[in-house]
Design a protein around this motif. Structure first.
Motif, short mmCIF file in Angstrom:
data_model
loop_
_atom_site.label_atom_id
_atom_site.label_comp_id
_atom_site.label_asym_id
_atom_site.label_seq_id
_atom_site.Cartn_x
_atom_site.Cartn_y
_atom_site.Cartn_z
N GLY A 220 -1.34 21.56 -26.18
CA GLY A 220 -1.97 22.22 -24.98
C GLY A 220 -2.63 21.19 -24.31
O GLY A 220 -2.98 21.38 -23.14
N THR B 25 -4.99 31.09 -26.85
CA THR B 25 -4.41 30.12 -28.02
C THR B 25 -5.40 29.31 -28.62
O THR B 25 -5.31 29.11 -29.75
CB THR B 25 -3.27 29.62 -27.61
N TRP C 172 2.12 27.45 -26.55
CA TRP C 172 1.38 26.15 -25.82
C TRP C 172 2.23 25.47 -25.18
O TRP C 172 1.83 24.49 -24.31
CB TRP C 172 1.35 25.34 -27.32
N TYR D 265 -3.52 29.49 -22.51
CA TYR D 265 -4.34 28.37 -22.97
C TYR D 265 -5.85 28.96 -23.57
O TYR D 265 -6.08 28.66 -24.83
CB TYR D 265 -4.67 27.47 -22.01
#
Length: 581
Positions: free
Chosen positions: A248, A228, A98, A225
């Motif tokens: 994030g 995750t 992150w 991004y």
């Protein structure tokens, strides 16, 4: 939290090592922390703390055997006030997924100062105030569109070069030599100065845009991004307290800012800018009394356009060519553009009336290669100045034309990006049980708020700095002093905010916030009504997933809207180029 941050401000060279030691000691100490919320809940369900110690996930009292949450006051007694034990696997996974990609992406921000410290300060300033970073980008794009419109209607030779050159010089502290009007008028009128415009544009229009490293960095961040986000949404209950979903979102502002600068390709290399202007000024010509132009360097060291390199503390940020400081150059740059545009427009008006520069001569008609022949652009110094001077000059703003409208639009876009991404982070954490304002959401709220305050302070500082350049009075001198004070305070606040958000992310991943006070949302519910949810129900998981999805769309939507605006305004129609003149 602010008191803890205050002890680690960068007041000396020992600040960073001290901060690193602090974090290391904390992580080592928290590894042996004994707080275990699952065990506390089991003790409560076993009746060790009485029949009224259990509540449900809405904070309503239930039989202790059915408890899924712990009231805050009992949580402190049963579990203690410290955090849960630090887990290296959770920390490393969340940090690498992150935060690390965003820190790596910072290297793609445009720099340009010869001083590495100034480059570092610009990064800290961007982290500490994303509003300021996004504002400078939007302002640069709008300035490029404004200058194209400002010169529209001008068909005098070199108009195309003037627009492109002046637009590229937004990163430079350009100024005009106003004591000798002949210098600027000669640049506009004399055919000998055609090479001046071409030489300057050729050496200043270098490309700082997409590269393999930049594309790889952006792709890495984007893919990390997306992956995750998908992973966190697939199992929202796993490691929910150290999950980086909100982290994030709060860093997502960086992606559109980097993409926008790569598209704009700012000309910010200070050495290259200075060398380009030196090369061009070495071949500049100036009109004389006998109508025979000579090299300006044969008369004196004055030039029509030069870089402001005085030692005035007021202009220190203006002289730094890093693009994040474009906001400081807005007024001075716009005034210079206005003055040059007026000269071009007046010369265009007279040429359309077939009036040559030299009085008593006949207009030579255009041919296939030029609409204004060189013969029509030759004259004595007084004639050259008169040719560019309007017969009925209109009052000009000392701030530059239309600057306030561009500032307002840029401000709205920057605030939208900051509060869209930070708001998504706040919303995600707020909607994670126990719902309400907690330590994590407060950190993101403070970050966005301070970011906005820093932007407002530095913007006010730039306004006062330009105002102080007006006629010297006690009021303008006072404005100059306040400008320096406000600027320094704003930069210090930005440094504090940058350190604060980095520490907040560390605390998020290291379980520092996994304590009764933070997990109970006692900040908004109050100690008497706060409670810590330990076991999530199916309804909780469904609402969390919906909130996280909503947060992702809010953050991404803000970023996409910002990039969309940049792409809409980034390539304005320019005046006719050389091939069409």
């Amino acid at each position: 939290m602010s008191k803890a941050f205050g002890r680690y401000l960068p007041n000396s060279s020992r600040s960073i090592p001290t901060l690193a030691v602090f974090i290391t000691l904390y992580l080592c100490g928290s590894t042996f922390a004994s707080t275990n919320f699952d065990q506390c809940l089991q003790d409560i369900q076993a009746g060790k703390f009485g029949p009224n110690a259990g509540v449900d996930n809405s904070g309503r009292p239930v039989p202790y055997q059915n408890a899924t949450a712990i009231p805050y006051e009992i949580c402190v007694i049963a579990c203690g006030g410290g955090p849960e034990p630090f887990s290296w696997s959770d920390f490393s996974n969340q940090f690498g997924a992150w935060l690390l990609p965003w820190l790596a992406l910072l290297s793609q921000l445009p720099f340009g100062a010869n001083d590495n410290l100034e480059n570092l300060i610009s990064v800290v300033l961007a982290i500490g105030s994303p509003v300021l970073a996004a504002y400078s980008v939007a302002l640069t794009v709008l300035n490029g569109r404004w200058i194209a419109r400002r010169f529209s209607g001008s068909t005098y030779p070199n108009t195309y070069y003037a627009v492109r050159t002046l637009s590229s010089l937004q990163q430079a502290p350009i100024a005009l030599e106003r004591t000798r009007a002949t210098l600027l008028a000669s640049l506009v009128v004399l055919p000998e100065n055609d090479d001046w415009w071409k030489e300057l544009l050729e050496h200043i229009e270098y490309t700082h845009t997409w590269s393999i490293s930049a594309a790889t960095s952006i792709a890495w961040v984007l893919i990390a991004y997306i992956f995750t986000v998908i992973d966190s949404l697939s199992d929202v209950q796993q490691s929910v307290e150290v999950n980086g979903q909100a982290v994030g979102s709060v860093w997502l502002w960086l992606l559109p800012v980097v993409i926008a600068w790569l598209q704009i390709s700012p000309k910010c290399d200070s050495n290259r800018i200075r060398d380009a202007l030196r090369r061009a000024n070495s071949i500049a010509y100036v009109a004389t009394r006998n109508s025979t132009p000579i090299r300006a360097g044969l008369l004196n060291d004055l030039r029509a356009i030069f870089l402001n390199d005085d030692n005035n503390p007021l202009s220190s940020d203006q002289q730094c060519t890093i693009p994040i400081y474009n906001y400081t150059r807005l007024f001075s740059w716009a005034v210079v553009v206005d003055d040059i545009a007026i000269y071009f427009h007046e010369a265009t008006r007279r040429s359309r009336l077939f009036r040559p520069v030299a009085s008593g001569t006949v207009w030579v008609p255009e041919d296939r290669y030029s609409s204004v022949r060189d013969e029509n652009r030759i004259g004595k110094s007084l004639e050259v100045v008169d040719y560019c001077t309007p017969l009925f000059p209109t009052p000009r703003s000392r701030w530059g034309s239309e600057v306030w409208g561009r500032m307002i639009i840029s401000s709205i876009l920057a605030l939208m990006l900051q509060w869209g991404t930070a708001g998504a982070a706040i919303f995600v954490v707020w909607e994670t049980p126990t719902r309400g304002l907690g330590c994590r959401s407060l950190c993101y709220l403070i970050y966005a708020f301070i970011s906005t305050v820093v932007w407002a302070l530095l913007l006010l500082s730039s306004i006062l700095a330009h105002y102080s350049t007006f006629a010297t009075t006690s009021r303008t001198r006072l404005a100059g002093k306040f400008s320096i004070i406000i600027r320094r305070f704003g930069k210090t606040l930005a440094a504090v905010n940058a350190i604060g958000i980095l520490m907040s992310c560390m605390f998020q991943f290291s379980a520092f916030f996994n304590r009764c006070w933070c997990d109970s949302s006692a900040l908004s519910l109050g100690a008497a009504k706060a409670f810590n949810v330990i076991i999530f129900t199916n309804d909780d998981i469904s609402s969390m997933r919906a909130a996280w999805i909503g947060g992702v769309f809010l953050a991404i939507g803000s970023a996409v809207a910002y990039v969309g605006f940049v792409n809409m305004f980034i390539d304005p129609p320019l005046p006719a180029g050389p091939s069409r003149e």
